[in-house]
Design an enzyme around this catalytic site. Structure first.
Site, PDB file in Angstrom:
ATOM      1  N   ASN A   1     -10.398  -0.072   0.090  1.00 20.17           N
ATOM      2  CA  ASN A   1      -8.931   0.003   0.112  1.00 20.17           C
ATOM      3  C   ASN A   1      -8.398  -0.580  -1.198  1.00 20.17           C
ATOM      4  O   ASN A   1      -8.509  -1.777  -1.441  1.00 20.17           O
ATOM      5  CB  ASN A   1      -8.424  -0.795   1.323  1.00 20.17           C
ATOM      6  CG  ASN A   1      -6.905  -0.845   1.413  1.00 20.17           C
ATOM      7  OD1 ASN A   1      -6.210  -0.454   0.484  1.00 20.17           O
ATOM      8  ND2 ASN A   1      -6.401  -1.343   2.527  1.00 20.17           N
TER       9      ASN A   1
ATOM     10  N   CYS B   1       0.818  -1.225   0.000  1.00 25.02           N
ATOM     11  CA  CYS B   1       0.000   0.000   0.000  1.00 25.02           C
ATOM     12  C   CYS B   1       0.851   1.275   0.000  1.00 25.02           C
ATOM     13  O   CYS B   1       0.342   2.344  -0.306  1.00 25.02           O
ATOM     14  CB  CYS B   1      -0.940   0.007   1.193  1.00 25.02           C
ATOM     15  SG  CYS B   1      -1.972  -1.455   1.274  1.00 25.02           S
TER      16      CYS B   1
ATOM     17  N   HIS C   1      -3.261   6.932   3.213  1.00 21.71           N
ATOM     18  CA  HIS C   1      -3.697   5.668   2.620  1.00 21.71           C
ATOM     19  C   HIS C   1      -5.051   5.288   3.216  1.00 21.71           C
ATOM     20  O   HIS C   1      -5.246   5.312   4.423  1.00 21.71           O
ATOM     21  CB  HIS C   1      -2.659   4.573   2.902  1.00 21.71           C
ATOM     22  CG  HIS C   1      -3.149   3.204   2.580  1.00 21.71           C
ATOM     23  ND1 HIS C   1      -3.711   2.884   1.366  1.00 21.71           N
ATOM     24  CD2 HIS C   1      -3.185   2.065   3.332  1.00 21.71           C
ATOM     25  CE1 HIS C   1      -4.065   1.612   1.380  1.00 21.71           C
ATOM     26  NE2 HIS C   1      -3.768   1.093   2.560  1.00 21.71           N
TER      27      HIS C   1
HETATM   28  O1  UT7 Z   1      -3.970  -1.659   3.645  1.00 25.15           O
HETATM   29  C1  UT7 Z   1      -3.691  -2.028   4.923  1.00 25.15           C
HETATM   30  C2  UT7 Z   1      -4.056  -3.366   5.375  1.00 25.15           C
HETATM   31  N1  UT7 Z   1      -5.134  -3.577   6.243  1.00 25.15           N
HETATM   32  C3  UT7 Z   1      -5.588  -2.849   7.286  1.00 25.15           C
HETATM   33  O2  UT7 Z   1      -5.162  -1.787   7.575  1.00 25.15           O
HETATM   34  C4  UT7 Z   1      -6.697  -3.463   8.083  1.00 25.15           C
HETATM   35  C5  UT7 Z   1      -6.810  -2.886   9.460  1.00 25.15           C
HETATM   36  N2  UT7 Z   1      -7.820  -3.594  10.232  1.00 25.15           N
HETATM   37  C6  UT7 Z   1      -9.134  -3.400  10.105  1.00 25.15           C
HETATM   38  O3  UT7 Z   1      -9.581  -2.602   9.287  1.00 25.15           O
HETATM   39  C7  UT7 Z   1     -10.053  -4.132  11.038  1.00 25.15           C
HETATM   40  O4  UT7 Z   1      -9.278  -4.907  11.942  1.00 25.15           O
HETATM   41  C8  UT7 Z   1     -11.087  -5.073  10.324  1.00 25.15           C
HETATM   42  C9  UT7 Z   1     -12.122  -4.236   9.604  1.00 25.15           C
HETATM   43  C10 UT7 Z   1     -10.399  -5.982   9.339  1.00 25.15           C
HETATM   44  C11 UT7 Z   1     -11.795  -5.901  11.375  1.00 25.15           C
HETATM   45  O5  UT7 Z   1     -12.429  -5.049  12.322  1.00 25.15           O
HETATM   46  P1  UT7 Z   1     -12.271  -5.345  13.878  1.00 25.15           P
HETATM   47  O6  UT7 Z   1     -13.000  -4.293  14.569  1.00 25.15           O
HETATM   48  O7  UT7 Z   1     -10.806  -5.489  14.176  1.00 25.15           O
HETATM   49  O8  UT7 Z   1     -13.057  -6.704  14.029  1.00 25.15           O
HETATM   50  P2  UT7 Z   1     -12.547  -8.111  14.578  1.00 25.15           P
HETATM   51  O9  UT7 Z   1     -11.688  -8.776  13.572  1.00 25.15           O
HETATM   52  O10 UT7 Z   1     -12.013  -7.957  15.960  1.00 25.15           O
HETATM   53  O11 UT7 Z   1     -13.905  -8.879  14.678  1.00 25.15           O
HETATM   54  C12 UT7 Z   1     -14.913  -8.502  15.648  1.00 25.15           C
HETATM   55  C13 UT7 Z   1     -16.091  -9.426  15.471  1.00 25.15           C
HETATM   56  C14 UT7 Z   1     -15.694 -10.897  15.476  1.00 25.15           C
HETATM   57  O12 UT7 Z   1     -16.760 -11.632  16.055  1.00 25.15           O
HETATM   58  P3  UT7 Z   1     -16.689 -12.128  17.590  1.00 25.15           P
HETATM   59  O13 UT7 Z   1     -15.437 -12.966  17.654  1.00 25.15           O
HETATM   60  O14 UT7 Z   1     -16.567 -10.882  18.394  1.00 25.15           O
HETATM   61  O15 UT7 Z   1     -17.953 -12.876  17.755  1.00 25.15           O
HETATM   62  C15 UT7 Z   1     -15.604 -11.249  14.018  1.00 25.15           C
HETATM   63  O16 UT7 Z   1     -15.832 -12.610  13.764  1.00 25.15           O
HETATM   64  O17 UT7 Z   1     -16.704  -9.184  14.208  1.00 25.15           O
HETATM   65  C16 UT7 Z   1     -16.712 -10.389  13.443  1.00 25.15           C
HETATM   66  N3  UT7 Z   1     -16.481 -10.038  12.061  1.00 25.15           N
HETATM   67  C17 UT7 Z   1     -17.478  -9.701  11.224  1.00 25.15           C
HETATM   68  N4  UT7 Z   1     -18.826  -9.634  11.399  1.00 25.15           N
HETATM   69  C18 UT7 Z   1     -19.556  -9.265  10.359  1.00 25.15           C
HETATM   70  C19 UT7 Z   1     -15.305  -9.951  11.402  1.00 25.15           C
HETATM   71  N5  UT7 Z   1     -15.521  -9.564  10.126  1.00 25.15           N
HETATM   72  C20 UT7 Z   1     -16.871  -9.409   9.991  1.00 25.15           C
HETATM   73  C21 UT7 Z   1     -17.694  -9.035   8.926  1.00 25.15           C
HETATM   74  N6  UT7 Z   1     -19.020  -8.959   9.160  1.00 25.15           N
HETATM   75  N7  UT7 Z   1     -17.226  -8.740   7.714  1.00 25.15           N
END
Ligand code: UT7
Length: 348
Positions: A305, A131, A275
């Site tokens: 993204n 990125c 970014h």
């Molecule tokens: O270009 C650079 C590369 N990438 C980044 O910069 C990514 C940076 N990270 C993020 O943007 C975030 O970490 C994400 C958007 C990927 C994830 O958000 P989060 O707030 O960190 O969620 P999480 O992974 O901690 O998941 C929270 C909950 C989980 O459920 P439980 O375990 O609490 O029951 C996940 O299973 O949300 C669930 N979950 C979803 N639910 C609905 C994870 N993805 C989804 C989804 N829809 N798409």
């Protein structure tokens, strides 16, 4: 005549010439995929994606042709050439940032050279810095121009992430989209024109390589028929770790670029184009930098993204709609897989 000062992974160089942005362009694929579209095939919702990322939709390239990374770059480059009032053969060098190239070999830059009809034998190279790739390219272009080695350089960020994303993994696929942005960078020899790239910073921290990676497809693990049929070939991400690193890195590298540019503080910046990884990352970064959120250019809602393409596309949009004006001070900052990071301060 030359002043060098080296830090850890960064450099500052006062060259013979000043470099400025001559023109910009972009291309987005035609196909729009909304959060509701995704919710029809994976366990997610528009509400979750909107609240956790700020994304509502993304563009996805056609796999039938015409929207591969070099196709998108060709369309975007013709717009930039028109804006800069240059023709393709005025380009001395193509720097193509992507981690989703058309082919392993030849590189995208040489394919693009042919698609643009360039016959001058200009230099053509790809940059793999995820990125941060566009800013690695922009900062490299700046150095080539400052030394007098090149005059007009086309810098591209073009990605077809839709090919590398596991569309059944709700933790990653909701974040990404396809697109391309370009900038033509050239020598500014007009003493009355204040446009100039003022400071550049490049960095990396390889210890974070496990936060975003692809195990298969390289020399170590080629794609076998078994892997091709499995989900293992796709991009893998530790979203939580990337999130933490992103906010810290974007803030740190931004401040160091602002300092290197000799500004009194971040208040002097007219527009901040980070970014576009996640709306919450952008809010947290703006907060950490104490920069007015109204100065932050954000297009993640409509395009998600697009890796190396996020900064040049958001930049082109803000120039085209009149938000960014000549003479204003801009700050670009990126981080990405690797973990790479980069920042640029320029007077547009
Ligand atoms: O270009 C650079 C590369 N990438 C980044 O910069 C990514 C940076 N990270 C993020 O943007 C975030 O970490 C994400 C958007 C990927 C994830 O958000 P989060 O707030 O960190 O969620 P999480 O992974 O901690 O998941 C929270 C909950 C989980 O459920 P439980 O375990 O609490 O029951 C996940 O299973 O949300 C669930 N979950 C979803 N639910 C609905 C994870 N993805 C989804 C989804 N829809 N798409």
């Amino acid at each position: 005549m030359f002043n060098y000062s080296f830090g850890v992974g960064v450099y500052y160089f006062m060259g013979l010439y000043r470099a400025k942005i001559l023109g910009t362009g972009l291309y987005y694929p035609q196909k729009v995929v909304t959060n509701d579209d995704l919710a029809r095939s994976i366990d997610t919702s528009d509400q979750w994606i909107t609240e956790r990322t700020g994304i509502k939709k993304r563009r996805i390239s056609s796999t039938d042709g015409g929207e591969f990374p070099t196709d998108m770059a060709m369309n975007a480059a013709f717009i930039a050439l028109k804006n800069a009032n240059l023709s393709a053969n005025d380009i001395n060098c193509i720097i193509f940032a992507t981690f989703t190239p058309d082919y392993r070999l030849p590189n995208c830059a040489t394919i693009l050279q042919t698609k643009l009809g360039i016959t001058n034998g200009c230099a053509a190279m790809d940059i793999a810095a995820a990125c941060s790739g566009f800013l690695y390219g922009l900062n490299t272009a700046n150095a080539f121009i400052q030394t007098g080695m090149m005059k007009n350089i086309l810098v591209i960020g073009s990605e077809m992430l839709s090919r590398e994303v596991d569309w059944s993994d709700r933790g990653t696929c909701i974040l990404f989209g396809d697109g391309c942005g370009v900038a033509l960078v050239g020598r500014n020899e007009d003493a009355n024109d204040s446009s100039e790239i003022l400071a550049t910073k490049l960095g990396a921290d390889g210890s974070g390589r496990d936060f975003l990676y692809q195990t298969y497809g390289g020399s170590v693990n080629p794609i076998t028929p078994e892997i091709a049929a499995s989900r293992e070939r796709y991009l893998t991400m530790n979203g939580k770790e990337m999130f933490k690193v992103a906010v810290r890195t974007l803030a740190e590298i931004s401040l160091s670029a602002v300092e290197a540019a000799g500004l009194k503080g971040i208040d002097e910046i007219d527009w901040f184009i980070p970014h576009q990884a996640n709306h919450r990352i952008l809010e947290a970064t703006a907060d950490r930098l104490s920069i007015d959120p109204k100065k932050v250019i954000i297009n993640i809602e409509d395009y998600a993204n697009t890796s190396a393409a996020t900064i040049p596309t958001a930049f082109h949009q803000a120039v085209s709609d009149g938000r960014i004006k000549r003479g204003q001070l801009l700050l670009f900052s990126a981080f990405g897989g690797g973990l790479t990071s980069a920042s640029t301060v320029l007077r547009y």
